[in-house]
Design a protein around this motif. Structure first.
Motif, short mmCIF file in Angstrom:
data_model
loop_
_atom_site.label_atom_id
_atom_site.label_comp_id
_atom_site.label_asym_id
_atom_site.label_seq_id
_atom_site.Cartn_x
_atom_site.Cartn_y
_atom_site.Cartn_z
N ASN A 252 28.46 107.60 0.85
CA ASN A 252 27.49 106.56 0.50
C ASN A 252 28.10 105.63 -0.54
N ILE A 253 28.08 104.34 -0.26
CA ILE A 253 28.58 103.38 -1.25
C ILE A 253 27.42 103.02 -2.16
N SER A 254 27.42 103.65 -3.35
CA SER A 254 26.35 103.36 -4.31
C SER A 254 26.84 102.26 -5.25
N SER A 255 26.79 102.52 -6.55
CA SER A 255 27.22 101.52 -7.53
C SER A 255 27.09 102.10 -8.92
N VAL A 256 27.85 101.55 -9.85
CA VAL A 256 27.63 101.90 -11.26
C VAL A 256 26.19 101.54 -11.65
N ALA A 257 25.60 100.62 -10.90
CA ALA A 257 24.22 100.20 -11.17
C ALA A 257 23.23 101.34 -10.95
N GLY A 258 23.67 102.38 -10.24
CA GLY A 258 22.81 103.55 -10.06
C GLY A 258 23.00 104.60 -11.15
N SER B 130 34.79 92.59 -20.85
CA SER B 130 34.58 93.13 -22.20
C SER B 130 34.02 94.55 -22.16
N ARG B 131 33.51 94.93 -21.00
CA ARG B 131 32.93 96.29 -20.85
C ARG B 131 33.82 97.17 -19.96
N GLY C 211 36.77 102.24 -15.67
CA GLY C 211 36.35 102.89 -16.92
C GLY C 211 35.02 102.39 -17.46
N MET C 212 34.38 101.49 -16.74
CA MET C 212 33.16 100.84 -17.27
C MET C 212 32.07 101.83 -17.65
N THR C 213 31.85 102.87 -16.86
CA THR C 213 30.72 103.76 -17.14
C THR C 213 30.95 104.66 -18.35
#
Ligand SMILES: NC(=O)C1=CN([C@@H]2O[C@H](COP(=O)(O)OP(=O)(O)OC[C@H]3O[C@@H](n4cnc5c(N)ncnc54)[C@H](O)[C@@H]3O)[C@@H](O)[C@H]2O)C=CC1
Ligand SMILES: C[C@H](O)[C@@H]1OC(=O)[C@H](O)[C@@H]1O
Length: 256
Positions: A143-149, A212-213, A250-252
């Protein structure tokens, strides 16, 4: 010997939203890894272009125009796979969309469209795939989710909710279908340059906010998503299930 195979030789993968963006990259990358590919999109011209690229690699490509929000079309697709004796070893639920409304402004139509495209379709594609995979005793679903999840983004609560639900759905289906030899995993991307994000990434201020994140200080290249997807689809990923692999520079983990 300790190095397992990353090859997809002899496998057939079904990829939704394969006409452009991440889905197109996955389709061609899976063919480069040896797979034949079932391509799902609404646009015949997109399908034909991707199929041509795959066939030049010496792999088979089967293009089907399907609106993933229409359950009858999903059922008809799987009936076609069965009648044409097209096997299915790997399913990638990639099709997705977003309408980046503020929570106070979300309409019922927007809610339905995002939910049906991103989440409902993934469940029904998975349900039909699992029927075939159970009978053969093996299968891989990605499943292609996202860091948004996983973390809160400014790009819309409905989209984020679908992606968080995909992450949880991944865990529940992995639990239920593990005994059938079916691995279910998720990949959670941060920003990659595609038609979905091109306009945003063209905005210098927005791009600087992203960087920046992002510890790796860059957006991802599509090949950097294909690698993890091939890993999870191949023998190399055979003991991974129920997991979400964030491919995010590395964003999360960015705290302060
Ligand atoms: N590009 C990015 O930075 C990120 C993308 N994602 C996810 O990756 C997936 C692919 O995204 P992108 O390639 O960037 O998007 P995109 O907009 O470039 O491609 C989406 C694909 O899904 C297809 N699609 C949309 N609605 C459909 C429907 N009703 N029926 C059939 N096909 C349909 C489109 O035709 C297109 O081929 C999506 O699930 C998205 O949420 C997640 C995180 C970041
Ligand atoms: C990273 C997110 O999944 C992606 O970013 C966007 O702007 C898209 O709308 C998605 O939310």
């Amino acid at each position: 010997m300790y190095l397992p195979s990353f090859s997809l030789e002899g496998k057939t993968a079904l990829i939704t939203g394969a006409g452009r963006g991440i889905g197109r990259a996955l389709a061609i990358g899976f063919a480069e890894a040896g797979a034949d590919v079932v391509l799902i999109s609404r646009t015949r011209s997109d399908l034909d272009e991707v199929a041509g690229s795959i066939e030049k690699l010496g792999r088979k490509a089967y293009g089907f125009t399907v609106d993933v929000t229409e359950k009858e079309e999903i059922q008809s697709l799987y009936d076609s796979l069965t009648s044409r004796q097209i096997p299915l070893h790997i399913l990638v639920n990639n099709a997705g969309m977003n309408i980046r409304s503020k929570a106070l402004e979300v309409s019922e139509e927007e809610w339905e469209k995002i939910m049906n495209t991103n989440l409902r379709s993934a469940f029904y594609f998975s349900q039909e795939a699992a029927k075939l995979m159970k009978s053969q005793g093996n299968g891989r679903i990605i499943n292609i989710s996202s860091v948004a999840g996983h973390v809160a983004l400014r790009t819309g609560v409905v989209y984020a909710s679908t992606k968080a639900a995909m992450i949880q759905m991944t865990k529940n289906l992995a639990l239920e279908w593990g005994p059938y030899g079916i691995n279910v995993n998720s990949i959670g991307p941060w920003y990659f340059r595609t038609p979905l994000t091109a306009e945003l990434l063209a905005d210098e201020n927005y791009l600087n906010d992203i960087l920046s994140r992002t510890p790796l200080n860059r957006v991802g290249e599509l090949a950097e998503l294909v690698g993890p997807a091939v890993f999870l689809s191949s023998d190399a990923g055979s003991y991974c299930t129920g997991q979400t692999l964030f491919v995010d520079g590395g964003m999360t983990v960015y705290g302060f």
